[in-house]
Motif scaffolding. Structure first.
Motif, short mmCIF file in Angstrom:
data_model
loop_
_atom_site.label_atom_id
_atom_site.label_comp_id
_atom_site.label_asym_id
_atom_site.label_seq_id
_atom_site.Cartn_x
_atom_site.Cartn_y
_atom_site.Cartn_z
N TYR A 183 28.06 37.65 43.12
CA TYR A 183 28.28 36.44 42.33
C TYR A 183 27.61 35.24 42.99
O TYR A 183 26.91 34.45 42.33
N LEU A 207 35.93 30.50 42.03
CA LEU A 207 35.02 30.73 40.91
C LEU A 207 34.58 32.19 40.84
O LEU A 207 34.52 32.79 39.76
N ALA A 210 37.54 34.44 39.73
CA ALA A 210 37.81 34.24 38.30
C ALA A 210 36.80 35.00 37.46
O ALA A 210 37.15 35.66 36.46
N SER A 211 35.52 34.95 37.87
CA SER A 211 34.48 35.68 37.14
C SER A 211 34.70 37.18 37.24
O SER A 211 34.62 37.90 36.24
N GLN A 217 36.90 30.28 34.25
CA GLN A 217 36.46 29.63 35.48
C GLN A 217 36.77 28.14 35.43
O GLN A 217 36.40 27.46 34.48
N SER A 219 36.73 24.76 38.13
CA SER A 219 36.32 24.30 39.46
C SER A 219 37.43 23.47 40.08
O SER A 219 37.55 22.27 39.81
#
Length: 329
Positions: A183, A207, A210-211, A217, A219
């Protein structure tokens, strides 16, 4: 605060990407006084911050010496801080402040020089192991960035080891961390350990996870992530902190092996001391020891969290008590 005498004639500082901590010391003194923390972003230069500090504490004396611990390489005369916009010439700054002696050292040199002066109340031990007297120590500090350094004792006194170990490659040790690396590779050409073990590292991990987990996502700031994990028991944020501590364990173990740090490994910085209980119960120590044939070597190496409030200032003060110049270390 009122330092309107000449008894405190030396300035010490611990300057990171976010905060600049200043204090004064006098001849023969070990403990800094008149400690004040200023926000780096509030000042255009280090000189303006120093002058405002002296104004705020009503300092009327004449400074003779200063030791500034800076979060960046310091070997050259011209200093450009890695995580802030400050830059300056050591020669010109010393001249502007009319100093007889100016030492500019790496911030983790200051942290390292502080270690021999810490009390048991300034440390929390995590895991087993006992320090071997006379052996090197290692120091890691996740904060705005990731500081990595060490201290090597000798008959003539201890010498700090200054590294840029925060910028070595992030090396995954399991399938999830490989996914995290993949990622981050999509966003950064070089993924250093600082990309995951720092304030921005917490955001990056959030992030990434979450992906990976197929979640929305968002921040979040490091403080928001820590609060959501520790206070609200948010599952994703808890996983972020768990990954953070586990990866720090692997990196700390690598650093201990690299430096031969049988004198102990010390975790400082602005993140871990705020969550010592969580950290002590995390995978940090098991990952620290998980080095195959060298598991027993690391099992015998102690690890500590530095909880002292201002170790960088204490270390900067220790530098000024040494007669030889340490600039560039």
């Amino acid at each position: 605060m009122n330092s309107d005498t000449t008894t405190h004639n030396a300035l010490v500082a611990d300057i990171g990407g976010t905060n600049a901590r200043f204090a004064l010391i006098g001849p023969g003194q070990h403990q800094p006084s008149d400690i004040l923390t200023l926000a780096v972003a509030d000042y255009s230069s280090i000189e303006s911050a120093i002058r405002d500090y002296l104004r705020q504490i009503n300092y009327l004396g004449s400074l003779q010496q200063a030791c500034l611990a800076i979060a960046c390489p310091v070997a050259q005369d011209y200093i450009s801080m890695t995580n802030s916009g400050w830059s300056f010439s050591k020669t010109e700054l010393g001249r502007a402040l009319k100093l007889e002696r100016l030492e500019v050292i790496n911030d983790y040199a200051a942290q390292a020089y502080a270690i021999p002066h810490l009390d048991d109340s300034d440390l929390v031990k995590v895991g087993a192991g006992e320090s071997f007297i006379g052996q090197p120590i290692a120091l890691l500090g996740p904060g705005t960035g990731l500081g990595v350094g060490g201290l090597v004792p000798s008959a003539s006194g201890a010498t700090a080891i200054i590294t840029e170990g925060g910028h070595v490659d992030f090396a995954p040790t399991n399938a999830l961390e490989i996914e995290i690396l993949n990622y981050l590779w999509r966003h950064h050409s070089h993924v250093s350990v600082e990309r995951v073990l720092s304030g921005m590292g917490l955001t990056n991990l959030h992030l990434a996870l979450a992906s990976i987990r197929g979640q929305q996502q968002e921040s979040l700031t490091p403080d928001q992530i820590s609060h959501a994990a520790l206070e609200q028991q948010d599952p994703l944020c808890l996983e972020v902190l768990e990954c953070f501590c586990a990866i720090l364990g692997s990196v700390a173990g690598n650093t201990a092996l690299t430096l031969g740090a049988q004198g102990g490994v010390y975790i400082a910085g602005g993140i871990i001391p705020r969550m010592v209980e969580f950290f002590a119960n995390s995978e940090f120590r098991s990952r620290f020891e998980a080095k195959g044939r060298f598991r027993n070597y690391l099992h015998a190496t102690p690890t500590y969290v530095v909880t002292a409030s201002q170790p960088g200032l204490l270390g900067s003060a220790a530098v000024l008590r040494q007669p030889m110049a340490l600039s560039g270390r």
